[in-house]
Design an enzyme around this catalytic site. Structure first.
Site, PDB file in Angstrom:
ATOM      1  N   ASP A 170      19.563   5.500 -25.386  1.00  0.00           N
ATOM      2  CA  ASP A 170      18.630   4.851 -24.456  1.00  0.00           C
ATOM      3  C   ASP A 170      17.331   4.566 -25.205  1.00  0.00           C
ATOM      4  OD1 ASP A 170      17.159   4.030 -22.294  1.00  0.00           O
ATOM      5  OD2 ASP A 170      17.177   5.946 -21.229  1.00  0.00           O
TER       6      ASP A 170
ATOM      7  N   CYS B 283      16.408  -1.246 -21.620  1.00  0.00           N
ATOM      8  CA  CYS B 283      15.487  -1.955 -20.730  1.00  0.00           C
ATOM      9  C   CYS B 283      15.188  -3.337 -21.298  1.00  0.00           C
ATOM     10  CB  CYS B 283      14.205  -1.153 -20.516  1.00  0.00           C
ATOM     11  SG  CYS B 283      13.391  -0.721 -22.043  1.00  0.00           S
TER      12      CYS B 283
ATOM     13  N   CYS C 238      -1.851  -2.399  -5.050  1.00  0.00           N
ATOM     14  CA  CYS C 238      -0.816  -3.070  -5.829  1.00  0.00           C
ATOM     15  C   CYS C 238       0.523  -2.866  -5.124  1.00  0.00           C
ATOM     16  CB  CYS C 238      -0.790  -2.509  -7.246  1.00  0.00           C
ATOM     17  SG  CYS C 238       0.686  -2.928  -8.154  1.00  0.00           S
TER      18      CYS C 238
ATOM     19  N   CYS D  81      -2.823 -11.293 -12.473  1.00  0.00           N
ATOM     20  CA  CYS D  81      -2.535 -10.039 -13.172  1.00  0.00           C
ATOM     21  C   CYS D  81      -1.161 -10.149 -13.810  1.00  0.00           C
ATOM     22  CB  CYS D  81      -2.646  -8.897 -12.172  1.00  0.00           C
ATOM     23  SG  CYS D  81      -1.266  -7.790 -12.096  1.00  0.00           S
TER      24      CYS D  81
ATOM     25  N   CYS E 252       1.182 -10.760  -2.782  1.00  0.00           N
ATOM     26  CA  CYS E 252      -0.003 -10.173  -3.416  1.00  0.00           C
ATOM     27  C   CYS E 252      -0.994 -11.286  -3.752  1.00  0.00           C
ATOM     28  CB  CYS E 252       0.412  -9.446  -4.696  1.00  0.00           C
ATOM     29  SG  CYS E 252      -0.977  -8.826  -5.632  1.00  0.00           S
TER      30      CYS E 252
ATOM     31  N   TYR F 189      17.578   9.510 -28.009  1.00  0.00           N
ATOM     32  CA  TYR F 189      16.372   9.013 -27.327  1.00  0.00           C
ATOM     33  C   TYR F 189      16.312   9.666 -25.940  1.00  0.00           C
ATOM     34  CZ  TYR F 189      17.288   5.303 -30.778  1.00  0.00           C
ATOM     35  OH  TYR F 189      17.576   4.595 -31.928  1.00  0.00           O
TER      36      TYR F 189
ATOM     37  N   GLN G  80      11.423   7.798 -16.295  1.00  0.00           N
ATOM     38  CA  GLN G  80      11.737   6.500 -15.683  1.00  0.00           C
ATOM     39  C   GLN G  80      10.827   6.250 -14.476  1.00  0.00           C
ATOM     40  OE1 GLN G  80      13.846   4.328 -16.931  1.00  0.00           O
ATOM     41  NE2 GLN G  80      15.221   5.506 -18.243  1.00  0.00           N
TER      42      GLN G  80
ATOM     43  N   GLU H 165      15.123  13.498 -29.712  1.00  0.00           N
ATOM     44  CA  GLU H 165      13.948  12.768 -29.236  1.00  0.00           C
ATOM     45  C   GLU H 165      12.815  12.932 -30.249  1.00  0.00           C
ATOM     46  OE1 GLU H 165      12.714  10.910 -26.468  1.00  0.00           O
ATOM     47  OE2 GLU H 165      10.814  11.105 -27.535  1.00  0.00           O
TER      48      GLU H 165
ATOM     49  N   CYS I 101       3.445  -8.612 -12.174  1.00  0.00           N
ATOM     50  CA  CYS I 101       4.654  -9.199 -11.563  1.00  0.00           C
ATOM     51  C   CYS I 101       4.806 -10.647 -12.012  1.00  0.00           C
ATOM     52  CB  CYS I 101       4.538  -9.224 -10.042  1.00  0.00           C
ATOM     53  SG  CYS I 101       4.305  -7.626  -9.308  1.00  0.00           S
TER      54      CYS I 101
HETATM   55  N1  SAH Z   1      16.659   8.722 -21.876  1.00  0.00           N
HETATM   56  C1  SAH Z   1      15.339   9.083 -21.457  1.00  0.00           C
HETATM   57  C2  SAH Z   1      14.215   8.404 -22.264  1.00  0.00           C
HETATM   58  C3  SAH Z   1      14.376   6.932 -22.527  1.00  0.00           C
HETATM   59  S1  SAH Z   1      12.936   6.113 -23.118  1.00  0.00           S
HETATM   60  C4  SAH Z   1      15.147   8.845 -19.983  1.00  0.00           C
HETATM   61  O1  SAH Z   1      15.964   8.193 -19.329  1.00  0.00           O
HETATM   62  O2  SAH Z   1      14.151   9.336 -19.432  1.00  0.00           O
HETATM   63  C5  SAH Z   1      13.124   6.135 -24.848  1.00  0.00           C
HETATM   64  C6  SAH Z   1      12.754   7.431 -25.503  1.00  0.00           C
HETATM   65  O3  SAH Z   1      12.990   7.258 -26.902  1.00  0.00           O
HETATM   66  C7  SAH Z   1      11.306   7.837 -25.364  1.00  0.00           C
HETATM   67  O4  SAH Z   1      11.242   9.161 -24.884  1.00  0.00           O
HETATM   68  C8  SAH Z   1      10.737   7.770 -26.800  1.00  0.00           C
HETATM   69  O5  SAH Z   1       9.781   8.776 -27.087  1.00  0.00           O
HETATM   70  C9  SAH Z   1      11.996   7.972 -27.619  1.00  0.00           C
HETATM   71  N2  SAH Z   1      12.003   7.419 -28.976  1.00  0.00           N
HETATM   72  C10 SAH Z   1      11.386   6.301 -29.433  1.00  0.00           C
HETATM   73  N3  SAH Z   1      11.703   6.083 -30.722  1.00  0.00           N
HETATM   74  C11 SAH Z   1      12.536   7.084 -31.098  1.00  0.00           C
HETATM   75  C12 SAH Z   1      13.216   7.388 -32.321  1.00  0.00           C
HETATM   76  N4  SAH Z   1      13.078   6.631 -33.393  1.00  0.00           N
HETATM   77  N5  SAH Z   1      14.002   8.482 -32.340  1.00  0.00           N
HETATM   78  C13 SAH Z   1      14.163   9.260 -31.256  1.00  0.00           C
HETATM   79  N6  SAH Z   1      13.529   9.021 -30.073  1.00  0.00           N
HETATM   80  C14 SAH Z   1      12.740   7.937 -29.985  1.00  0.00           C
END
Ligand code: SAH
Length: 484
Positions: free
Chosen positions: A398, A425, A176, A74, A68, A329, A300, A350, A77
């Site tokens: 997550d 992540c 990109c 930027c 790139c 989450y 994702q 969530e 990456c």
């Molecule tokens: N497991 C899902 C989302 C992961 S991303 C997937 O794989 O698609 C993390 C998520 O946590 C997001 O949707 C965000 O809105 C949520 N989140 C962030 N802080 C939070 C909290 N304090 N309690 C509950 N959810 C939360």
């Protein structure tokens, strides 16, 4: 030009920067590889001294020409100067350094397609020549009506792209390497519509102009695309023209929304949104489940690798129909609904209301009757679950990059599930949270990195933790008075 020094690169840090030593000090150097002999110069900032690469004298055999032109400018990456093998080894090493204390790190699940993988794209807008653009925008100010460009300003070319690292200057990008290939064509059309309708880019500093970002989400399995036109104020006089043209030209853009984001931060989407056409959502298919996705919900970004990630997480959980599962989450309920196929009961938690609405619709779409969703802070939910002695058999967690908090973790330990599958992540915050959990009766059984973000320093990891067996008997010691 300042004085140049020769140094050899020792290793790479977790940000993908080279570590060099000079005058008994460590410096981080961008764009270098371990083992390389380079020249650098010192750069003096207000508080600190940094280092800048001048020349690579002895390149590493893992060095490749970045595919790139904007690499290094930027902030998207960081690793395009590295062969695919070196990228893989680097990410493996980062995970081993951060998570190795908890157990063996499995080989990273690499991506077959390391380019054009992103199903979510956002682009910012500005005038091509920043200097000229700036002065013009400054004079626009109060004179501007409804964010339209007038007279001489219309001769400015509009560019779109990603912000330069650590700044809000737009780096113009035609194509990109990470984004879905179709994005470039859509953005070109938006730029041309802006010119035709005299719609100026929004200027964050002065609050003038109109279009701030374009946000795109691609559902790869169905081909559906969601586009959001994000403006800095409510004013968007040309919105009907944009809607008509986009609808006619790109039938796959099944929905177009107008989002307003006046905030002075780096969030792309604001809270206020109106649908210009379509349902305001798109539908994708992943791991055999259908998912409705709103613009504001998390989804994702690399669908091929997400499939690997979710399959690994579900395998680790070893679900049976007798089990109750908590998906903390949970976003739009992706893991919940995939898990519900083999578990007895699933509860998804969530914080984002839109995502919970999506999750509830998604349960219906998949005719899933053993999953329910709660809109709450994961920590608050976990506290009340632990107080009511509700104990799920398996907890998927997550959290966002910042990791989890003590409120969640301490009540998770109280609720005492047999297994925890922790997806992250950010291995740094995951290591912190694993340290907490392993100090409270859990053992890490498996650690698996997934390369979700090729070309960048980012890496996803999934870890399985099991509850250690509690000591069966308390050993009580009674002292014989005679021994005292
Ligand atoms: N497991 C899902 C989302 C992961 S991303 C997937 O794989 O698609 C993390 C998520 O946590 C997001 O949707 C965000 O809105 C949520 N989140 C962030 N802080 C939070 C909290 N304090 N309690 C509950 N959810 C939360």
């Amino acid at each position: 030009m300042g004085k140049q020094y020769r140094v050899r690169v020792k290793s790479l840090n977790a940000n993908g920067n080279g570590v060099v030593e000079f005058n008994n000090r460590r410096f981080a150097l961008k764009g270098v590889l371990p083992g390389e002999l380079v020249t650098m110069e010192l750069v003096y900032h207000a508080k600190d001294t940094g280092a800048k690469l001048c020349e690579v004298l002895e390149p590493s055999k893992e060095r490749v020409a970045p595919a790139c032109r904007q690499f290094g400018r930027c902030g998207g990456c960081q690793l395009l100067h590295m062969s695919r093998t070196a990228q893989r080894e680097y990410k493996q090493k980062v995970c081993e350094t951060l998570l190795g204390e908890f157990g063996k790190v499995s080989p990273i699940l690499t991506a077959e397609n390391p380019e054009y993988y992103r199903n979510k794209v956002h682009a910012a807008f500005s005038f091509a020549s920043s200097k000229k653009g700036r002065s013009l925008k400054a004079t626009q100010g109060a004179k501007q009506q409804g964010g339209r460009m007038r007279g001489e300003n219309s001769r400015n070319t509009i560019v779109s792209g990603i912000f330069e690292e650590n700044s809000h200057r737009v780096v113009p990008t035609e194509q990109c390497l990470l984004q879905d290939r179709r994005a470039a064509e859509y953005l070109k059309t938006v730029r041309s519509l802006m010119e035709q309708t005299q719609t100026a880019p929004y200027n964050e500093d002065t609050g003038t102009g109109t279009l701030r970002y374009v946000f795109l989400r691609f559902a790869r399995a169905t081909g559906q695309v969601l586009m959001a036109l994000v403006t800095g104020t409510n004013e968007f006089p040309a919105k009907s023209r944009f809607a008509a043209e986009i609808k006619k030209k790109y039938p796959e853009i099944v929905t177009l929304v107008h989002n307003v984001n006046p905030a002075k931060n780096s969030m792309v989407l604001g809270k206020k949104e109106t649908v210009l056409y379509g349902k305001g959502t798109i539908e994708d298919v992943l791991c055999g489940c259908k998912f409705r996705i709103s613009s504001a919900s998390f989804y994702q970004v690399n669908p091929e690798q997400t499939k690997l990630l979710y399959e690994t997480a579900i395998r680790m959980a070893g679900l049976t129909k007798e089990m109750t599962v908590l998906d903390a989450y949970c976003g739009i309920g992706t893991i919940s609904l995939i898990a519900a196929k083999t578990a007895g009961r699933v509860i998804g938690v969530e914080l984002n209301k839109k995502a919970v609405e999506d999750a509830i619709v998604n349960a219906r779409l998949n005719e899933c009757y053993n999953a329910e969703f709660v809109c709450a802070d994961a920590g608050d939910y976990m506290v009340s679950a632990a107080e009511q002695s509700q104990s799920p058999d398996v907890v998927f967690m997550d959290p966002p990059r910042a990791g989890s908090d003590e409120k969640f973790l301490s009540s998770l330990v109280k609720a005492s599930p047999k297994k925890i599958v922790y997806i992250s992540c950010n291995p740094e915050t995951q290591a912190r949270d694993l340290r907490y959990l392993t100090g409270k009766g859990y053992k890490v059984k498996e650690i698996c990195p997934v390369d979700m973000f090729p070309g960048t320093v980012h890496v996803e990891t999934v870890c399985l933790l099991s509850k250690l067996h509690e000591a069966k008997h308390h050993v009580s010691v009674t002292l014989d008075m005679d021994e005292m």
